[in-house]
Design a protein around this motif. Structure first.
Motif, mmCIF file in Angstrom:
data_model
loop_
_atom_site.group_PDB
_atom_site.id
_atom_site.type_symbol
_atom_site.label_atom_id
_atom_site.label_comp_id
_atom_site.label_asym_id
_atom_site.label_seq_id
_atom_site.Cartn_x
_atom_site.Cartn_y
_atom_site.Cartn_z
ATOM 1 N N LEU A 55 -4.790 -98.452 28.611
ATOM 2 C CA LEU A 55 -5.378 -98.725 27.144
ATOM 3 C C LEU A 55 -6.647 -99.787 27.432
ATOM 4 O O LEU A 55 -6.535 -100.913 29.201
ATOM 5 C CB LEU A 55 -4.875 -99.011 26.220
ATOM 6 N N PHE A 56 -7.654 -99.490 27.080
ATOM 7 C CA PHE A 56 -8.916 -100.473 27.366
ATOM 8 C C PHE A 56 -9.609 -101.138 25.944
ATOM 9 O O PHE A 56 -9.126 -100.612 24.835
ATOM 10 C CB PHE A 56 -9.486 -100.386 28.208
ATOM 11 N N ASN A 57 -9.934 -102.197 26.086
ATOM 12 C CA ASN A 57 -11.168 -103.128 24.785
ATOM 13 C C ASN A 57 -9.832 -103.335 23.743
ATOM 14 O O ASN A 57 -9.720 -102.956 21.996
ATOM 15 C CB ASN A 57 -12.245 -101.682 24.465
ATOM 16 N N TYR A 85 -9.611 -104.630 30.482
ATOM 17 C CA TYR A 85 -10.994 -104.683 30.162
ATOM 18 C C TYR A 85 -12.117 -105.630 30.325
ATOM 19 O O TYR A 85 -11.895 -106.081 31.640
ATOM 20 C CB TYR A 85 -10.799 -106.249 28.296
ATOM 21 N N ASP A 86 -13.339 -105.899 30.225
ATOM 22 C CA ASP A 86 -14.291 -106.553 30.887
ATOM 23 C C ASP A 86 -14.672 -107.180 30.769
ATOM 24 O O ASP A 86 -15.011 -107.824 30.340
ATOM 25 C CB ASP A 86 -15.374 -105.322 30.370
ATOM 26 N N ILE A 87 -13.676 -108.187 31.822
ATOM 27 C CA ILE A 87 -14.292 -109.440 31.593
ATOM 28 C C ILE A 87 -14.368 -109.988 32.968
ATOM 29 O O ILE A 87 -14.403 -110.390 33.600
ATOM 30 C CB ILE A 87 -12.339 -110.510 31.581
ATOM 31 N N GLY A 143 -31.387 -103.269 34.230
ATOM 32 C CA GLY A 143 -30.067 -104.239 33.376
ATOM 33 C C GLY A 143 -28.877 -105.212 33.804
ATOM 34 O O GLY A 143 -28.916 -106.547 33.901
ATOM 35 N N ARG A 144 -28.269 -103.932 35.321
ATOM 36 C CA ARG A 144 -27.354 -104.172 35.151
ATOM 37 C C ARG A 144 -27.597 -105.108 36.609
ATOM 38 O O ARG A 144 -26.593 -105.842 37.085
ATOM 39 C CB ARG A 144 -26.363 -103.393 35.901
ATOM 40 N N ILE A 145 -28.421 -105.723 37.106
ATOM 41 C CA ILE A 145 -28.253 -106.689 37.785
ATOM 42 C C ILE A 145 -28.085 -108.383 37.368
ATOM 43 O O ILE A 145 -27.486 -109.042 38.040
ATOM 44 C CB ILE A 145 -30.305 -107.248 37.838
ATOM 45 N N LYS A 183 -16.217 -102.640 41.065
ATOM 46 C CA LYS A 183 -16.896 -102.181 40.187
ATOM 47 C C LYS A 183 -18.185 -101.924 40.954
ATOM 48 O O LYS A 183 -18.984 -102.822 41.095
ATOM 49 C CB LYS A 183 -16.788 -102.027 39.200
ATOM 50 N N HIS A 184 -19.179 -101.295 40.335
ATOM 51 C CA HIS A 184 -19.166 -100.122 41.133
ATOM 52 C C HIS A 184 -19.602 -98.906 42.016
ATOM 53 O O HIS A 184 -20.768 -98.482 42.442
ATOM 54 C CB HIS A 184 -19.882 -98.774 39.951
ATOM 55 N N LEU A 185 -18.277 -98.231 42.974
ATOM 56 C CA LEU A 185 -18.623 -97.816 44.230
ATOM 57 C C LEU A 185 -19.657 -96.667 43.851
ATOM 58 O O LEU A 185 -19.024 -95.547 43.126
ATOM 59 C CB LEU A 185 -17.202 -97.598 44.304
ATOM 60 N N ALA A 229 -19.486 -95.370 40.417
ATOM 61 C CA ALA A 229 -21.093 -95.473 39.743
ATOM 62 C C ALA A 229 -20.624 -93.645 39.559
ATOM 63 O O ALA A 229 -19.953 -93.011 39.814
ATOM 64 C CB ALA A 229 -21.745 -95.894 40.454
ATOM 65 N N PHE A 230 -21.047 -94.210 38.224
ATOM 66 C CA PHE A 230 -22.124 -93.166 37.210
ATOM 67 C C PHE A 230 -22.953 -92.198 38.133
ATOM 68 O O PHE A 230 -22.504 -90.957 37.439
ATOM 69 C CB PHE A 230 -22.738 -93.652 36.058
ATOM 70 N N THR A 231 -23.901 -92.612 38.933
ATOM 71 C CA THR A 231 -24.817 -92.264 39.799
ATOM 72 C C THR A 231 -23.814 -91.097 41.106
ATOM 73 O O THR A 231 -22.379 -91.636 41.370
ATOM 74 C CB THR A 231 -25.503 -93.400 39.854
ATOM 75 N N SER A 261 -12.118 -94.252 37.152
ATOM 76 C CA SER A 261 -13.404 -93.645 37.019
ATOM 77 C C SER A 261 -13.718 -94.453 35.790
ATOM 78 O O SER A 261 -13.795 -95.219 35.369
ATOM 79 C CB SER A 261 -13.740 -92.478 36.496
ATOM 80 N N ASP A 262 -15.115 -93.967 36.345
ATOM 81 C CA ASP A 262 -16.392 -95.062 34.651
ATOM 82 C C ASP A 262 -15.743 -94.475 33.140
ATOM 83 O O ASP A 262 -15.590 -93.345 33.290
ATOM 84 C CB ASP A 262 -17.895 -95.527 35.145
ATOM 85 N N TYR A 263 -16.626 -95.061 32.549
ATOM 86 C CA TYR A 263 -15.933 -94.583 31.165
ATOM 87 C C TYR A 263 -16.191 -93.100 30.931
ATOM 88 O O TYR A 263 -18.111 -92.986 31.652
ATOM 89 C CB TYR A 263 -16.989 -95.528 30.034
ATOM 90 N N ASN A 264 -15.677 -92.083 30.599
ATOM 91 C CA ASN A 264 -16.337 -90.387 30.647
ATOM 92 C C ASN A 264 -16.742 -89.958 31.718
ATOM 93 O O ASN A 264 -17.687 -88.867 31.357
ATOM 94 C CB ASN A 264 -17.239 -90.455 29.962
ATOM 95 N N PRO A 401 -24.900 -110.864 28.310
ATOM 96 C CA PRO A 401 -24.394 -108.569 28.012
ATOM 97 C C PRO A 401 -23.610 -108.714 27.929
ATOM 98 O O PRO A 401 -22.680 -107.537 27.464
ATOM 99 C CB PRO A 401 -25.418 -108.120 28.444
ATOM 100 N N TRP A 402 -22.971 -109.107 28.626
ATOM 101 C CA TRP A 402 -20.768 -108.573 28.571
ATOM 102 C C TRP A 402 -19.732 -109.819 28.309
ATOM 103 O O TRP A 402 -19.709 -110.541 29.167
ATOM 104 C CB TRP A 402 -20.635 -108.491 30.203
ATOM 105 N N SER A 403 -19.947 -110.169 27.414
ATOM 106 C CA SER A 403 -19.502 -111.596 26.781
ATOM 107 C C SER A 403 -18.009 -111.521 26.505
ATOM 108 O O SER A 403 -17.755 -112.464 26.017
ATOM 109 C CB SER A 403 -20.880 -112.116 25.686
HETATM 110 C C1 GLC Z 1 -18.547 -99.243 31.430
HETATM 111 C C2 GLC Z 1 -19.383 -100.270 32.080
HETATM 112 C C3 GLC Z 1 -17.895 -100.058 33.039
HETATM 113 C C4 GLC Z 1 -16.856 -100.737 32.673
HETATM 114 C C5 GLC Z 1 -16.583 -99.480 31.370
HETATM 115 C C6 GLC Z 1 -15.018 -100.225 30.740
HETATM 116 O O1 GLC Z 1 -18.884 -97.754 30.475
HETATM 117 O O2 GLC Z 1 -20.543 -98.551 32.995
HETATM 118 O O3 GLC Z 1 -18.675 -101.366 34.305
HETATM 119 O O4 GLC Z 1 -16.530 -101.446 32.905
HETATM 120 O O5 GLC Z 1 -17.397 -98.682 31.193
HETATM 121 O O6 GLC Z 1 -16.602 -101.035 29.717
#
Ligand code: GLC
Length: 717
Positions: A55-57, A85-87, A143-145, A183-185, A229-231, A261-264, A401-403
């Motif tokens: 589970l995340f978030n 979680y995205d820390i 933006g992800r720079i 991430k994101h390979l 990566a998504f890409t 995997s990344d989200y979806n 942006p990722w707080s």
């Molecule tokens: C987001 C991001 C990834 C993040 C994941 C979970 O879409 O691409 O960096 O870890 O979803 O929130």
């Protein structure tokens, strides 16, 4: 991370149904925060039905414990959940965004902030973070720079090792550790035109030379998980990229951890146009070696059909399930699912320590870009100072942006930080304009304050979500009416110091050339205001350097120092050389640029021995002197060039750094020892190659070639 199964895991797998096995490959969001498309599924229903492995978030001691209790006590086999979680740059205590923290060029700092983030995240029930982000980023439109360590592969590899160690500690089984996810390979930072999620068109050489090394460094550092990566890469989405995920990551690097995997992203293989439905998407991802399906619902819905049709085998599913269960084993979750030691860790006693670390990190991330006539530092508190601009008192923006779980009210913006530093000064403040949108009505009041003040501190830049995921900007300049505000304030003709808050280098050359001094303050986190005040007043002598080239104009992008020479390098005004008619080739500020309140000089650079053989070491020595009036920290950057090789090599490659603290008048000789392994590069077949011949070494404060000292050695067979 070893994936040889423990007896417990073997027994467990023997008892699991196919549905329960596939359930372990399913990761759902709890929706406490939103980091992607789609509604949070009813994860409790999935959990109780044995269709959820992670589970995340969701964070918070009680909230997590309540869900873990259901997993352990109310499911048939009681398999504990992973909580991710995205820390990215702090959990409750917020540190500078990674691009800012990278400017410290300080692996010890990077590790320390990750360690604190792990302590705070673990205390709230988390056991995995989706960090560090290791995408080399050379396009400020992307933006992800903001989440990256900048343009350099070697520096990002150093960042990788430090962050994995910080998050995971000495043993990821410790309740005070988090499993890290690199991430994101891979090559996400090369998204076409800087547009997030866009196609990636790079050479296989660039993949091997620039984009993969930081991930290999993270695997060598023992990272628990990787996230593709998504890409796409060469028209194959990374989520289904067998050649990268299986052949390179698992076979060549020996990575036995979990791939999430990344989200979806698995379901998005349909949108990529390589899968007709979820079953095909699930098949492709599982065959590529993706173990966990984050919010794609592809494994739960698609794998049973794929198994039935023979598109995937039970063995392939078992391999993925084994890796996921082994991660839970390595995290100690079977024996200690609630990790109470983390909760009982006395954070209150550490709050001061955490804030001090946030102040230290923020100070070390601030880059002094210009300082005309040494207008900084302001050692005497001004009688009357105008603190203007929409970023002056922007508490929320300091989060970046990722707080994580950072709270707006915990952030110290610039205005209170400067007020605290100048308690006797008369402080005039107005935003003047909004960050974006709004109108020009407030500019007159701002100009009036600038006129009445002895000095203006003009706080400009981006809103925090103008960078980060889905935060690409085609024109990375001052948003809204800020340029009009800046012009009007500068036209007053009094000293103006600009604080530039952003998630990227901004193409604001006119502003930079007119201001008396400019500080790149990124988004500095909890202690932003105090850190800025310490730099402006000289309490801290700025020591940070740009981890990314700063463009004159968006037209130069991508502009970076480790470029190849071209057959017609720009050497003169001769027409037929590689240059623009309307822009310089060089960035406004090069990689490594960062001024100090003192002046460092370099001398006595040597590389020895002058002749070496494979396996030998090469010792680089240089003396750095503080020629100024105040103590300061310098980071000496050591570069290399292989001027003649079987493939064209970059004009400079960062290969080492040395940090010094020097008192006024003090000199110190520093040494960096490289080996011939550092002189290798991917050959025609991308295997590491060492070629005889001359190698040039350079040292200096930045990648500005004309300022570097040079030495050479010859490698003989
Ligand atoms: C987001 C991001 C990834 C993040 C994941 C979970 O879409 O691409 O960096 O870890 O979803 O929130």
């Amino acid at each position: 991370m070893s994936a040889r199964l423990t007896d417990r895991v073997v027994q467990l797998m023997r008892a699991m149904s196919v549905e329960e096995k596939i359930g372990q490959l399913n990761m759902l969001t709890a929706g406490l925060v939103t980091t992607g498309p789609g509604d949070p599924a009813n994860y409790l229903e999935a959990l109780k039905a044995g269709r959820l492995g992670s589970l995340f978030n969701l964070f918070g001691r009680k909230q997590v414990r309540d869900v873990q209790r259901i997993a352990v006590e109310e499911t048939r086999l009681g398999i504990p959940l992973i909580f991710g979680y995205d820390i990215i740059h702090g959990h409750r205590t917020i540190f500078p965004i990674p691009l800012g923290e990278a400017a410290a060029f300080d692996a010890a700092l990077w590790e320390r902030t990750a360690r604190i983030a792990a302590l705070e995240g673990a205390a709230e029930g988390l056991n995995l973070t989706f960090a560090p982000m290791l995408d080399v980023s050379r396009d400020p439109r992307w933006g992800r720079i903001a989440e990256s360590a900048g343009e350099d592969s070697w520096l990002t590899s150093l960042f990788a090792k430090a962050k994995v160690k910080g998050f995971q500690g000495d043993d990821v089984k410790s309740p005070l550790s988090l499993a890290a996810t690199a991430k994101h390979l891979a090559a996400y930072g090369a998204a076409m035109a800087g547009r997030d999620y866009a196609e990636v068109e790079i050479s296989e050489r660039a993949l091997h030379e620039v984009y993969l090394p930081p991930f290999e460094a993270s695997v060598k550092a023992g990272v628990a998980a990787l996230m593709p990566a998504f890409t796409d890469m060469d028209s194959i989405p990374l989520t289904a990229h067998v050649a990268i995920l299986r052949d390179i990551v698992r076979r060549q690097w020996g990575f036995e951890g979990v791939i999430i995997s990344d989200y979806n992203a698995i379901a998005e293989l349909i949108a990529h146009g390589i899968a007709a439905d979820l079953t095909e998407a699930a098949t492709l991802a599982l065959k590529a070696g993706v173990d966990i399906d984050m919010m794609g619902h592809a494994y739960v819905q698609g794998l049973p059909k794929a198994l039935q049709s023979g598109a995937v085998t039970m063995d392939l599913i078992d391999q993925a399930v084994g890796r996921v269960l082994m991660l839970k084993e390595q995290l100690g979750l079977f024996d200690d699912p609630y990790r109470d030691a983390a909760a009982n860790f006395d954070h209150k006693a550490r709050r001061v320590e955490y804030r001090d670390a946030a102040l230290d990190a923020a100070r070390r991330s601030i880059v002094l870009l210009t300082n005309r006539n040494n207008v900084l530092p302001i050692r005497q508190a001004p009688r009357r100072v105008a603190i203007l601009g929409p970023l002056a008192n922007a508490q929320a923006e300091m989060l970046g942006p990722w707080s994580g779980a950072g709270l707006i009210e915990d952030m110290v913006p610039f205005l209170p930080g400067l007020r605290a530093a100048w308690p006797q000064s008369e402080i005039l403040h107005t935003a003047g304009v909004d960050i974006e949108g709004g109108d020009l009505d407030g500019i007159a009041a701002a100009v009036d304050m600038a006129r009445r003040a002895d000095l203006t501190i003009l706080c400009l830049g981006e809103q925090r979500f103008m960078s980060g995921e889905a935060g690409s900007r085609g024109r990375p300049d001052l948003p809204g009416h800020q340029a009009e505000l800046a012009k009007a304030v500068l036209d007053v003709g009094k000293p103006v110091i600009v604080l530039l808050s952003s998630g990227r280098p901004l193409a604001v050359t006119d502003l930079i050339e007119r201001a008396d001094a400019v500080l790149a303050t990124w988004f500095l986190g909890s202690e932003a205001g105090h850190a800025v005040a310490d730099v402006v007043t000289g309490l801290w002598n700025p020591s940070a350097k740009l981890p990314v080239s700063w463009p004159v104009d968006v037209g130069q992008i991508p502009v970076f120092y480790a470029h190849r020479p071209s057959g017609r390098p720009k050497l003169s005004d001769f027409r037929y050389e590689s240059k623009y008619l309307d822009l310089p080739n060089e960035p406004l500020f090069p990689f490594g640029h960062g001024l100090s309140y003192t002046r460092f000089t370099y001398s006595g650079f040597s590389a020895s021995p002058s002749e070496l053989r494979p396996g030998n070491k090469v010792t680089l020595d240089v003396t750095v002197s503080n020629e100024g009036e105040v103590a300061g920290e310098e980071t000496a950057l050591f570069f290399m060039r292989d001027p003649v090789a079987s493939v064209s090599r970059p004009v400079l490659e960062l290969k080492g750094l040395a940090k010094l603290t020097l008192a006024p008048g003090q000199s110190q000789t520093v040494t960096v020892v490289l080996t011939t392994a550092d002189m290798m590069f991917p050959g025609q077949d991308f295997a590491s190659k060492l070629e005889a011949g001359e190698f040039l070494f350079f040292v200096g404060s930045s990648a500005r070639e004309e300022t570097l000292l040079k030495a050479s050695v010859r490698l003989v067979r």
